[in-house]
Design a protein around this motif. Structure first.
Motif, PDB file in Angstrom:
ATOM      1  N   MET A   4       1.700  -7.247  -8.957  1.00 37.52           N
ATOM      2  CA  MET A   4       2.690  -6.727  -9.913  1.00 37.52           C
ATOM      3  C   MET A   4       3.595  -5.687  -9.279  1.00 37.52           C
ATOM      4  N   ARG A   5       4.759  -5.477  -9.899  1.00 38.42           N
ATOM      5  CA  ARG A   5       5.765  -4.635  -9.262  1.00 38.42           C
ATOM      6  C   ARG A   5       5.253  -3.229  -8.959  1.00 38.42           C
ATOM      7  N   GLU A   6       4.658  -2.580 -10.003  1.00 37.54           N
ATOM      8  CA  GLU A   6       4.185  -1.211  -9.783  1.00 37.54           C
ATOM      9  C   GLU A   6       3.121  -1.164  -8.686  1.00 37.54           C
ATOM     10  N   VAL A   7       2.205  -2.158  -8.721  1.00 43.67           N
ATOM     11  CA  VAL A   7       1.123  -2.172  -7.729  1.00 43.67           C
ATOM     12  C   VAL A   7       1.687  -2.429  -6.333  1.00 43.67           C
ATOM     13  N   ALA A   8       2.618  -3.381  -6.223  1.00 41.80           N
ATOM     14  CA  ALA A   8       3.217  -3.672  -4.916  1.00 41.80           C
ATOM     15  C   ALA A   8       3.946  -2.439  -4.390  1.00 41.80           C
ATOM     16  N   ASP A   9       4.654  -1.731  -5.294  1.00 39.39           N
ATOM     17  CA  ASP A   9       5.332  -0.496  -4.884  1.00 39.39           C
ATOM     18  C   ASP A   9       4.324   0.529  -4.370  1.00 39.39           C
ATOM     19  N   LEU A  10       3.229   0.649  -5.125  1.00 43.77           N
ATOM     20  CA  LEU A  10       2.200   1.625  -4.752  1.00 43.77           C
ATOM     21  C   LEU A  10       1.639   1.295  -3.365  1.00 43.77           C
ATOM     22  N   ILE A  11       1.350   0.000  -3.144  1.00 41.77           N
ATOM     23  CA  ILE A  11       0.776  -0.404  -1.855  1.00 41.77           C
ATOM     24  C   ILE A  11       1.780  -0.155  -0.727  1.00 41.77           C
ATOM     25  N   ARG A  12       3.058  -0.493  -0.989  1.00 39.98           N
ATOM     26  CA  ARG A  12       4.079  -0.272   0.048  1.00 39.98           C
ATOM     27  C   ARG A  12       4.184   1.220   0.375  1.00 39.98           C
ATOM     28  N   THR A  13       4.162   2.072  -0.667  1.00 38.61           N
ATOM     29  CA  THR A  13       4.261   3.512  -0.432  1.00 38.61           C
ATOM     30  C   THR A  13       3.046   4.009   0.338  1.00 38.61           C
ATOM     31  N   PHE A  14       1.868   3.492  -0.038  1.00 42.37           N
ATOM     32  CA  PHE A  14       0.651   3.913   0.648  1.00 42.37           C
ATOM     33  C   PHE A  14       0.694   3.485   2.117  1.00 42.37           C
ATOM     34  N   ASN A  15       1.148   2.240   2.378  1.00 42.83           N
ATOM     35  CA  ASN A  15       1.270   1.767   3.757  1.00 42.83           C
ATOM     36  C   ASN A  15       2.231   2.654   4.554  1.00 42.83           C
TER      37      ASN A  15
END
Ligand SMILES: Nc1ncnc2c1ncn2[C@@H]1O[C@H](COP(=O)(O)OP(=O)(O)O)[C@@H](O)[C@H]1O
Ligand SMILES: [Mg+2]
Length: 316
Positions: free
Chosen positions: A87-98
């Motif tokens: 999902m968008r929020e989760v993908a954003d979160l993962i990208r930010t964490f990476n």
């Protein structure tokens, strides 16, 4: 799709299916309710709840993976990343964490690099002072003792000779210390000679049997990489002697397509490295400094430390 709509959609699917079934299925609910009707209704609700839980679990799995990585991530083992989908929020979160891991890893590598360079400089300074000050003074004492012993009569002569022996032993110890602090041979004779002399001295000191296997066509390395290799061998040998109860240690340097491989293997009782102490963490930091990877395999048959240095090194 956003988290809100994804969860709303999942619930809508489950509720819609249930409503559809109620509409088309030949069911009636009596007042008061009959036992069979109650069983069917409760069963239907259970099926709905299970379907909802399963769908939610599936949708939120990337968050679980993210939480797991957050709790276990280790900056000394770089490159642990998650694929950014879902999902968008989760993908954003993962990208930010990476991206945060990218930044933290490079900052960690840079700061431990600075610390290691400072540490090596300090070791060199201490070695220099030990050599120039303590070493010279002890040599002078040794000469004076020799002169005095030559002129003295027994029993004083014997005592002076004994003092000479003790001083000579201490001088040897100081020289060993200097060599350990600053592997001067590394600058003078290169890596292979430095490792040969390190392993020879180590074998003599500990009584361990040492095997060396160095490829002949090793590529030229920059001084920093050579020092990293030297320090990794030094620490691995110390660990083999201190923890493994080994009888034999093999140190090998080989060169395969584009990478230099250093391996130190003992035949002691490795029990898996439970807790990495300052020694192993230090080796990992040194590996990062030259863009190399460190793997340690510790099994009941022995422990092997492998350092792989890419020929095209990325020095942060
Ligand atoms: N060659 C080895 N054989 C067996 N155990 C080892 C070996 N090397 C390391 N270990 C285990 O890993 C632990 C961590 O090692 P290290 O980080 O070098 O710390 P230290 O040597 O100061 O204890 C050691 O305490 C030991 O239990
Ligand atoms: Mg150690």
């Amino acid at each position: 799709m956003s988290l809100f709509w994804r969860i709303f959609g999942l619930n809508a699917v489950v509720l819609g299916t249930a409503t559809g079934l109620l509409l088309w299925a030949p069911v009636t609910v009596s007042v008061p309710v009959l036992l069979t009707e109650a069983v069917i209704l409760v069963g239907g609700m259970l099926v709905m709840l299970v379907a909802n839980a399963a769908l939610l679990r599936l949708a939120l799995a990337p968050l679980d993976r993210l939480t797991r990585l957050m709790t276990t991530v280790d900056l000394l083992r770089p490159g642990q990343r998650l694929p950014a989908h879902g999902m968008r929020e989760v993908a954003d979160l993962i990208r930010t964490f990476n991206a945060m891991l990218d930044r933290l890893e490079s900052e960690r590598a840079a700061s431990s690099g600075r610390v290691l360079v400072a540490q090596e400089a300090e070791r060199r300074r201490i070695a220099q002072e030990l050599h120039d000050e303590v070493g010279q003074t002890m040599t002078a004492i040794l000469l004076s003792l020799k002169r005095a012993a030559d002129e003295a009569d027994e029993p004083l002569r014997g005592e002076l000779q004994q003092a000479q022996e003790i001083t000579r032993g201490s001088l040897d110890e100081v020289r060993r210390l200097v060599r350990r602090l600053r592997p001067g041979v590394l600058d003078d004779l290169g890596l292979v000679s430095a490792l040969t002399s390190l392993t020879t001295e180590f074998a003599a000191h500990t009584g361990l049997r040492l095997l060396r296997r160095f490829d002949t066509d090793l590529p030229a390395l920059d001084p920093q990489t050579e020092l990293v290799l030297y320090r990794v061998v030094q620490e691995s040998l110390t660990n083999a002697a201190r923890h493994a109860g080994a009888g034999r240690v093999e140190v090998s340097l080989s060169h395969t397509d584009g990478a230099l491989l250093l391996a130190v293997a003992d035949d002691g009782h490795g029990t898996g490295i439970g807790h990495e102490g300052a020694g192993i963490r230090g080796m990992r930091e040194r590996a990062l400094l030259v863009g190399a990877t460190l793997d340690i395999v510790s099994q009941p048959a022995g422990t092997q430390v492998r350092l792989t240095v890419p020929a095209e090194k990325k020095v942060p």
